[in-house]
Design a protein around this motif. Sequence first.
Motif, PDB file in Angstrom:
ATOM      1  N   GLY A 136     -10.409  13.388   3.850  1.00 49.78           N
ATOM      2  CA  GLY A 136      -9.376  13.468   2.813  1.00 49.78           C
ATOM      3  C   GLY A 136      -9.135  12.125   2.154  1.00 49.78           C
ATOM      4  O   GLY A 136      -9.192  11.986   0.920  1.00 49.78           O
ATOM      5  N   GLY A 137      -8.877  11.114   2.961  1.00 51.52           N
ATOM      6  CA  GLY A 137      -8.613   9.779   2.421  1.00 51.52           C
ATOM      7  C   GLY A 137      -9.842   9.195   1.754  1.00 51.52           C
ATOM      8  O   GLY A 137      -9.759   8.588   0.677  1.00 51.52           O
ATOM      9  N   LEU A 138     -10.996   9.389   2.387  1.00 51.38           N
ATOM     10  CA  LEU A 138     -12.230   8.813   1.838  1.00 51.38           C
ATOM     11  C   LEU A 138     -12.580   9.437   0.485  1.00 51.38           C
ATOM     12  O   LEU A 138     -12.946   8.737  -0.459  1.00 51.38           O
ATOM     13  N   LEU A 139     -12.455  10.752   0.392  1.00 50.91           N
ATOM     14  CA  LEU A 139     -12.813  11.408  -0.868  1.00 50.91           C
ATOM     15  C   LEU A 139     -11.796  11.087  -1.962  1.00 50.91           C
ATOM     16  O   LEU A 139     -12.164  10.884  -3.122  1.00 50.91           O
ATOM     17  N   THR A 140     -10.528  11.013  -1.598  1.00 51.87           N
ATOM     18  CA  THR A 140      -9.522  10.636  -2.603  1.00 51.87           C
ATOM     19  C   THR A 140      -9.817   9.218  -3.085  1.00 51.87           C
ATOM     20  O   THR A 140      -9.800   8.930  -4.290  1.00 51.87           O
ATOM     21  N   GLY A 141     -10.101   8.317  -2.136  1.00 53.77           N
ATOM     22  CA  GLY A 141     -10.439   6.941  -2.513  1.00 53.77           C
ATOM     23  C   GLY A 141     -11.675   6.895  -3.399  1.00 53.77           C
ATOM     24  O   GLY A 141     -11.712   6.202  -4.412  1.00 53.77           O
ATOM     25  N   ALA A 142     -12.688   7.659  -3.027  1.00 55.00           N
ATOM     26  CA  ALA A 142     -13.941   7.666  -3.792  1.00 55.00           C
ATOM     27  C   ALA A 142     -13.703   8.173  -5.214  1.00 55.00           C
ATOM     28  O   ALA A 142     -14.168   7.571  -6.187  1.00 55.00           O
ATOM     29  N   ARG A 143     -12.970   9.283  -5.321  1.00 49.70           N
ATOM     30  CA  ARG A 143     -12.735   9.853  -6.663  1.00 49.70           C
ATOM     31  C   ARG A 143     -11.841   8.933  -7.498  1.00 49.70           C
ATOM     32  O   ARG A 143     -12.000   8.858  -8.727  1.00 49.70           O
ATOM     33  N   ALA A 203      -1.625   9.298 -14.878  1.00 48.27           N
ATOM     34  CA  ALA A 203      -0.263   8.732 -14.872  1.00 48.27           C
ATOM     35  C   ALA A 203      -0.318   7.222 -15.110  1.00 48.27           C
ATOM     36  O   ALA A 203       0.498   6.666 -15.857  1.00 48.27           O
ATOM     37  N   LEU A 204      -1.304   6.563 -14.509  1.00 42.55           N
ATOM     38  CA  LEU A 204      -1.439   5.109 -14.723  1.00 42.55           C
ATOM     39  C   LEU A 204      -1.801   4.839 -16.184  1.00 42.55           C
ATOM     40  O   LEU A 204      -1.256   3.937 -16.819  1.00 42.55           O
ATOM     41  N   ARG A 205      -2.702   5.648 -16.729  1.00 45.34           N
ATOM     42  CA  ARG A 205      -3.145   5.463 -18.117  1.00 45.34           C
ATOM     43  C   ARG A 205      -1.980   5.660 -19.088  1.00 45.34           C
ATOM     44  O   ARG A 205      -1.802   4.899 -20.037  1.00 45.34           O
ATOM     45  N   ARG A 206      -1.151   6.680 -18.790  1.00 45.71           N
ATOM     46  CA  ARG A 206      -0.028   6.971 -19.702  1.00 45.71           C
ATOM     47  C   ARG A 206       1.209   6.136 -19.375  1.00 45.71           C
ATOM     48  O   ARG A 206       2.282   6.355 -19.919  1.00 45.71           O
ATOM     49  N   GLU A 207       1.079   5.258 -18.394  1.00 43.30           N
ATOM     50  CA  GLU A 207       2.180   4.391 -17.959  1.00 43.30           C
ATOM     51  C   GLU A 207       3.425   5.190 -17.579  1.00 43.30           C
ATOM     52  O   GLU A 207       4.552   4.874 -17.960  1.00 43.30           O
ATOM     53  N   VAL A 208       3.178   6.248 -16.819  1.00 37.05           N
ATOM     54  CA  VAL A 208       4.273   7.070 -16.304  1.00 37.05           C
ATOM     55  C   VAL A 208       4.778   6.414 -15.017  1.00 37.05           C
ATOM     56  O   VAL A 208       3.997   6.098 -14.130  1.00 37.05           O
ATOM     57  N   ALA A 209       6.101   6.200 -14.929  1.00 38.23           N
ATOM     58  CA  ALA A 209       6.639   5.564 -13.723  1.00 38.23           C
ATOM     59  C   ALA A 209       6.752   6.573 -12.590  1.00 38.23           C
ATOM     60  O   ALA A 209       6.438   6.265 -11.440  1.00 38.23           O
ATOM     61  N   ALA A 210       7.217   7.765 -12.927  1.00 42.99           N
ATOM     62  CA  ALA A 210       7.380   8.787 -11.887  1.00 42.99           C
ATOM     63  C   ALA A 210       7.019  10.148 -12.457  1.00 42.99           C
ATOM     64  O   ALA A 210       7.395  10.484 -13.586  1.00 42.99           O
ATOM     65  N   GLY A 269     -11.862   4.469 -11.937  1.00 42.97           N
ATOM     66  CA  GLY A 269     -11.516   3.091 -12.270  1.00 42.97           C
ATOM     67  C   GLY A 269     -10.237   2.565 -11.643  1.00 42.97           C
ATOM     68  O   GLY A 269      -9.740   1.512 -12.044  1.00 42.97           O
ATOM     69  N   VAL A 270      -9.687   3.272 -10.668  1.00 38.89           N
ATOM     70  CA  VAL A 270      -8.457   2.780 -10.026  1.00 38.89           C
ATOM     71  C   VAL A 270      -8.852   1.725  -8.989  1.00 38.89           C
ATOM     72  O   VAL A 270      -9.663   1.988  -8.095  1.00 38.89           O
ATOM     73  N   ALA A 271      -8.289   0.549  -9.111  1.00 41.23           N
ATOM     74  CA  ALA A 271      -8.728  -0.576  -8.281  1.00 41.23           C
ATOM     75  C   ALA A 271      -7.863  -0.774  -7.042  1.00 41.23           C
ATOM     76  O   ALA A 271      -8.353  -1.118  -5.971  1.00 41.23           O
ATOM     77  N   SER A 272      -6.561  -0.573  -7.205  1.00 42.23           N
ATOM     78  CA  SER A 272      -5.642  -0.955  -6.134  1.00 42.23           C
ATOM     79  C   SER A 272      -5.376   0.232  -5.204  1.00 42.23           C
ATOM     80  O   SER A 272      -4.491   1.059  -5.439  1.00 42.23           O
ATOM     81  N   ILE A 273      -6.186   0.322  -4.155  1.00 44.04           N
ATOM     82  CA  ILE A 273      -6.115   1.465  -3.224  1.00 44.04           C
ATOM     83  C   ILE A 273      -6.042   0.915  -1.797  1.00 44.04           C
ATOM     84  O   ILE A 273      -6.809   0.016  -1.453  1.00 44.04           O
ATOM     85  N   ARG A 274      -5.169   1.478  -0.995  1.00 51.69           N
ATOM     86  CA  ARG A 274      -5.145   1.070   0.417  1.00 51.69           C
ATOM     87  C   ARG A 274      -5.178   2.306   1.316  1.00 51.69           C
ATOM     88  O   ARG A 274      -4.284   3.156   1.247  1.00 51.69           O
ATOM     89  N   LEU A 275      -6.192   2.374   2.158  1.00 41.59           N
ATOM     90  CA  LEU A 275      -6.231   3.414   3.189  1.00 41.59           C
ATOM     91  C   LEU A 275      -5.444   2.931   4.399  1.00 41.59           C
ATOM     92  O   LEU A 275      -5.561   1.763   4.783  1.00 41.59           O
ATOM     93  N   ILE A 276      -4.663   3.813   4.972  1.00 37.94           N
ATOM     94  CA  ILE A 276      -3.911   3.473   6.185  1.00 37.94           C
ATOM     95  C   ILE A 276      -4.235   4.533   7.240  1.00 37.94           C
ATOM     96  O   ILE A 276      -4.177   5.730   6.960  1.00 37.94           O
ATOM     97  N   ASP A 277      -4.585   4.083   8.428  1.00 38.66           N
ATOM     98  CA  ASP A 277      -4.905   5.065   9.481  1.00 38.66           C
ATOM     99  C   ASP A 277      -4.592   4.459  10.843  1.00 38.66           C
ATOM    100  O   ASP A 277      -4.792   3.260  11.057  1.00 38.66           O
ATOM    101  N   LYS A 278      -4.128   5.287  11.748  1.00 33.96           N
ATOM    102  CA  LYS A 278      -3.857   4.785  13.101  1.00 33.96           C
ATOM    103  C   LYS A 278      -5.137   4.520  13.877  1.00 33.96           C
ATOM    104  O   LYS A 278      -5.152   3.767  14.845  1.00 33.96           O
TER     105      LYS A 278
END
Length: 585
Positions: free
Chosen positions: A69-76, A501-508, A81-90
């Motif tokens: 799940g995390g890997l595929l979301t990160g990959a897609r 959302a990032l492209r349209r500069e949507v905050a929430a 072009g999304v650069a700032s991604i952090r995976l967190i896992d125990k």
Amino acid sequence: MSQGFDPNALRDKYSRERQRRLRDDGIDQYVEVAGRFARFAHDPWANPGFTRKPLFDEVDVAIVGAGFGGLLTGARLRELGVASIRLIDKAADVGGTWYWNRYPGIACDVESYVYMPLLEELDYVPPEKYAKGPEIFAHCQHIARHYDLYSDACLQTEVTEIRWDPSVSRWVITTHRGDAIRARFVSLANGYLQKPKLPGIAGIDQFSGRTFHTSRWDYDYTGADLTRLADQRVGIIGTGATAIQCVPRLAEAAGHLYVFQRTPSTVDVRGNQPTDPRWAAELEPGWQQRRMENFQILTAGGHSDEDLVDDAWTSLTKTLPIVSGDGPVDQSARAELADFAKMEQIRGRIDALVTDPGTAEALKPWYGYFCKRPCFHDEYLQAFNRDNVTLVDTRGRGVEQVTSSGAVVNGVEYALEALIFATGFEVGTDYCRRTGFEVIGRDGVSLTEKWADGVRTFHGLHVSGFPNCFIESIAQSGFTVNFPYLIDTQARHVAWVIAEALRREVAALEVTAEAEQGWVDAVVARSDVIAGRRETCTPGYYNREGHASARLRQDSFFFGSPTEYSDILAAWRESGTLEGFTLTR
Ligand code: NDP
């Protein structure tokens, strides 16, 4: 009787077997792996001395869970072009299921060419039709390297809470390492079967020998090649998909193996084979997606003239659909007869392979084929022909008691040096109990409170009151037997919404209560398709241990035609209107 069996006799037999297995305590029969049982979830693979400084920084996207799940979301996300991604896992590495589960014999019974995602992107063709666990784990690591998902990842990091801070429109993720990480978006990819469960057998904490859960295999004790078991009496509780794979290996290695069975699984032919290099050389671009969709169509109730995978799954579902593409599972007399015939074949295979008639009889499953997860193996049944293997059939009642020196069934104590729990994972308990952390939304409402009466989502991903948050799970999502297909469907969608959302500069960005209600209503209405099966099937985690409830309908899949769920998400993206959402700039 022309078909070689008596349907009335089988109906009666199935009903009696179900009754024998049914218990009043339902899912409460299991004990939580916490407190004095916490050691059963201890990570045997991690570096116990690992430390790092707490983080108080900000990322665009925090993804909790570094399995598929995390890997595929990160990959897609990376592809968009999304650069700032952090995976967190125990866990101490990526891989999720394939990180934790390293039991001997581990493999995947869904074809590798449709199960292992991103094969074309990584220019990889698996060497066998069915991949072994270590190969899939290595593939997960390869995905993380290929898409640069290790950099900035926080591994060996347990999230303790995720809270929306409305003053800055950010999520704040706190962890057991003292982090307070801010994120514009969070995607929760915690997996489906992530928390090991134990049976609440009297005396379970009294056993003085070695004991562990299959998802935390104790190789210190067994030895890497299991040779240290040569003079040991080993017990294994459970005969689900995990046990089916590890019993043959334990049978070869143990001094004596006792397999404690409550309900037998169906065990059909596997037929693994090496990949044909000529076939691999001729694959054309786009082959994997086409193959995944073809498998999805054939295993989720659809029709196709071609069967690319052509294995036990597809040969089965072509004649015996799990769900019907048109809606209700076909409960017609014809479907019931086809099911009886399939189960007779499964039972016949046992007679053909198991020499002792009493053992063969005890290994026979008496329920509708899809009441439990089908299993496929070419060595499991034969393991019971060995002199050093004993099947201890509990006749639906389970192990009575665990003592300091063994396990008791029908008043007989089986002395053991080791007791292995192949007893599966929590299903049906609260989402936040399974993930181990709470999510606090816009109005200070927790996800547990929000879902107190059942899961509520839009598209199986978005929850009203929880802006910029995506919950990737099977609840209210499209039905599949090939989970990476569903995971990738969701990952592509989540990545698109975030990038947009990032492209349209949507905050929430938050789904409206009306859109959410519409999806929940659709899920409940569509879950009629398996209502009958839930009532009549042998108890198990598919039907809340035989106590089907209104909540189970709401927490179920979004049933429909095989690719309907992904088609709905694709059409929604295509429209570009973000329909059903409120946007704050
Ligand atoms: P399961 O939940 O499928 O099986 C648990 C086993 O423990 C069952 O046989 C259950 O019996 C038994 N059990 C529970 N309590 C007791 C008790 N008190 N006494 C005796 N037996 C007991 O867990 P698994 O780990 O086997 O599999 C979980 C899932 O993981 C699978 O369903 C599958 O989806 C997935 N998986 C997939 C694989 C693949 O190749 N793709 C491989 C392995 C797992 P009962 O049936 O009566 O409840």
